[in-house]
Design a protein around this motif. Structure first.
Motif, PDB file in Angstrom:
ATOM      1  N   LYS A 110       9.296  10.734  -6.592  1.00  0.00           N
ATOM      2  CA  LYS A 110       8.790  10.335  -5.285  1.00  0.00           C
ATOM      3  C   LYS A 110       7.293  10.068  -5.350  1.00  0.00           C
ATOM      4  CE  LYS A 110       8.620  11.703  -0.421  1.00  0.00           C
ATOM      5  NZ  LYS A 110       9.026  12.718   0.589  1.00  0.00           N
ATOM      6  N   VAL A 111       6.874   8.942  -4.781  1.00  0.00           N
ATOM      7  CA  VAL A 111       5.455   8.591  -4.718  1.00  0.00           C
ATOM      8  C   VAL A 111       4.817   9.369  -3.570  1.00  0.00           C
ATOM      9  CG1 VAL A 111       3.800   6.742  -4.263  1.00  0.00           C
ATOM     10  CG2 VAL A 111       5.807   6.296  -5.692  1.00  0.00           C
ATOM     11  N   SER A 112       3.805  10.147  -3.885  1.00  0.00           N
ATOM     12  CA  SER A 112       3.132  10.954  -2.854  1.00  0.00           C
ATOM     13  C   SER A 112       1.618  10.815  -2.922  1.00  0.00           C
ATOM     14  CB  SER A 112       3.527  12.431  -3.007  1.00  0.00           C
ATOM     15  OG  SER A 112       3.212  12.909  -4.293  1.00  0.00           O
TER      16      SER A 112
ATOM     17  N   SER B 241       0.825  -1.211   0.000  1.00  0.00           N
ATOM     18  CA  SER B 241       0.000   0.000   0.000  1.00  0.00           C
ATOM     19  C   SER B 241       0.856   1.257   0.000  1.00  0.00           C
ATOM     20  CB  SER B 241      -0.930   0.008   1.217  1.00  0.00           C
ATOM     21  OG  SER B 241      -1.884  -1.031   1.135  1.00  0.00           O
ATOM     22  N   ILE B 242       2.006   1.199   0.668  1.00  0.00           N
ATOM     23  CA  ILE B 242       2.933   2.337   0.673  1.00  0.00           C
ATOM     24  C   ILE B 242       3.552   2.519  -0.713  1.00  0.00           C
ATOM     25  CG2 ILE B 242       5.147   3.172   1.573  1.00  0.00           C
ATOM     26  CD1 ILE B 242       4.348   1.828   4.263  1.00  0.00           C
ATOM     27  N   ILE B 243       3.953   1.419  -1.341  1.00  0.00           N
ATOM     28  CA  ILE B 243       4.531   1.499  -2.682  1.00  0.00           C
ATOM     29  C   ILE B 243       3.521   2.085  -3.666  1.00  0.00           C
ATOM     30  CG2 ILE B 243       5.451   0.151  -4.618  1.00  0.00           C
ATOM     31  CD1 ILE B 243       6.515  -1.861  -2.510  1.00  0.00           C
ATOM     32  N   SER B 244       2.256   1.714  -3.510  1.00  0.00           N
ATOM     33  CA  SER B 244       1.214   2.179  -4.427  1.00  0.00           C
ATOM     34  C   SER B 244       0.875   3.648  -4.233  1.00  0.00           C
ATOM     35  CB  SER B 244      -0.063   1.350  -4.237  1.00  0.00           C
ATOM     36  OG  SER B 244      -0.696   1.689  -3.015  1.00  0.00           O
ATOM     37  N   GLY B 245       1.242   4.203  -3.078  1.00  0.00           N
ATOM     38  CA  GLY B 245       0.900   5.585  -2.766  1.00  0.00           C
ATOM     39  C   GLY B 245      -0.420   5.734  -2.057  1.00  0.00           C
TER      40      GLY B 245
END
Length: 255
Positions: free
Chosen positions: A71-73, A52-56
Motif C-alpha cells: 500500500k502506498v502511504s 499525485s495520489i498514485i505517487s503517494g
C-alpha cells in the motif's frame, strides 16, 4: 505479466470556499509490469490529482493504491515523477542536475555517479554534462530531466503533462526519445496528457476519465499494425484514426 500498480476504488474530496468538491470517485484500474499507460480526460477532471495520489504525495479520501502489492502511504523510491516543466536548476551543470535526486536520497556513491554518466552517454548528453540548462534545447532538457529521474532507479515513472511545454515539432521528437528510453530501461510508465493523439501513439492502453467528478469511462487497448512501434510511426498506422475518434467520442467535451 504481473500487475505493478493496483488502484482500488479511489475517491478524492476537498474543501473550497464554495463547499465540498468531489474531484474523483470510484477509480479502479491496474497497470502491468513494463506497460505504458496514458490517462486522458476533460480539463479539471482530476488527472493530475490522480497521479499525485498514485505517487503517494497526496492521500486519497477513499480507496487505496498498491505498488508491487504494498500500500502506498507516502512518497516511494519505487516511483519517479516527471512534471510538465523540467525543473532543472539553471546554476547547476547538467551532471549536477542529474545527481540531484541521489543527493536528496543520500545515495551519491561512486557507483551511482558512474551509472549517471553511463545514462548520459547512452542517451546522447555526455558531451553536455558540464553545460548549463540554458545551453540546451528544450528536447535535451527533457532528456536530462528523465535521466535525473532514472538515475534513482525507480520501477514506475509518472509523467504529468511532461511534454506540453514544448513546441509541437519538438514535442513529437521528444515523444520518440522518451518512449525509446523508457522501453530501453524496461520501466512501467503512466502518462497524464490532454493530447489524445499523444496518448494513442505512446501507450499500450488509454484510460479515459469523465468530467468532474472523474471516474473511469473507458479503457482502450491500443493495438497498431507496423513492424516497429514508435510514437511517430504509430500516428501513421491505419488503426490510429479509429482510436482517436473512439476516445474523442467518450470525452464529449474538448480536452
Amino acid at each position: 505479466m504481473k500487475n505493478v500498480v493496483d488502484i482500488h476504488d479511489i475517491g478524492m474530496k476537498y474543501q473550497s470556499l464554495d463547499g465540498e468538491i468531489i474531484a474523483l470517485e470510484h477509480i479502479s484500474f491496474s497497470v502491468l509490469d513494463g506497460e505504458f499507460l496514458s490517462i486522458v480526460g476533460p480539463s479539471g477532471c482530476g488527472k493530475s490529482t490522480l497521479l499525485s495520489i498514485i505517487s503517494g504525495l497526496l492521500p486519497a479520501t477513499t480507496g487505496e493504491v498498491l505498488v508491487n502489492g504494498e500500500k502506498v502511504s507516502g512518497a516511494s523510491r519505487q516511483i519517479g515523477y516527471m512534471l510538465q516543466k523540467d525543473q532543472l536548476f539553471e546554476w547547476r551543470t547538467i551532471f549536477q542536475n542529474v545527481l540531484l535526486g541521489l543527493e536528496i536520497q543520500k545515495g551519491l556513491t561512486p557507483e551511482a555517479k558512474e551509472y549517471a554518466l553511463s545514462l548520459l552517454n547512452t542517451y546522447g548528453l555526455y558531451e553536455f554534462r558540464n553545460s548549463y540548462p540554458s545551453q540546451l534545447s528544450g528536447g535535451m532538457r527533457q532528456r536530462a530531466a528523465l535521466i535525473r529521474t532514472l538515475v534513482t532507479d525507480p520501477k514506475i515513472l509518472l509523467l504529468d503533462e511532461a511534454f506540453s511545454a514544448l513546441d509541437y515539432q519538438t514535442r513529437l521528437a521528444v515523444n520518440d526519445d522518451i518512449y525509446a528510453i523508457i522501453k530501453q530501461e524496461n520501466k512501467t510508465a503512466i502518462l497524464v496528457t490532454h493530447d489524445i493523439a499523444e496518448s494513442i501513439s505512446m501507450s499500450d492502453r488509454v484510460v479515459v476519465l469523465s468530467k468532474r467528478p472523474g471516474s473511469v469511462k473507458k479503457i482502450c487497448k491500443i493495438e497498431l499494425s507496423g513492424e516497429k512501434r514508435t510514437p511517430l510511426l504509430s500516428r501513421e498506422a491505419p488503426e490510429f484514426r479509429g482510436y482517436f475518434q473512439s476516445i474523442w467520442k467518450e470525452l464529449d467535451v474538448h480536452v
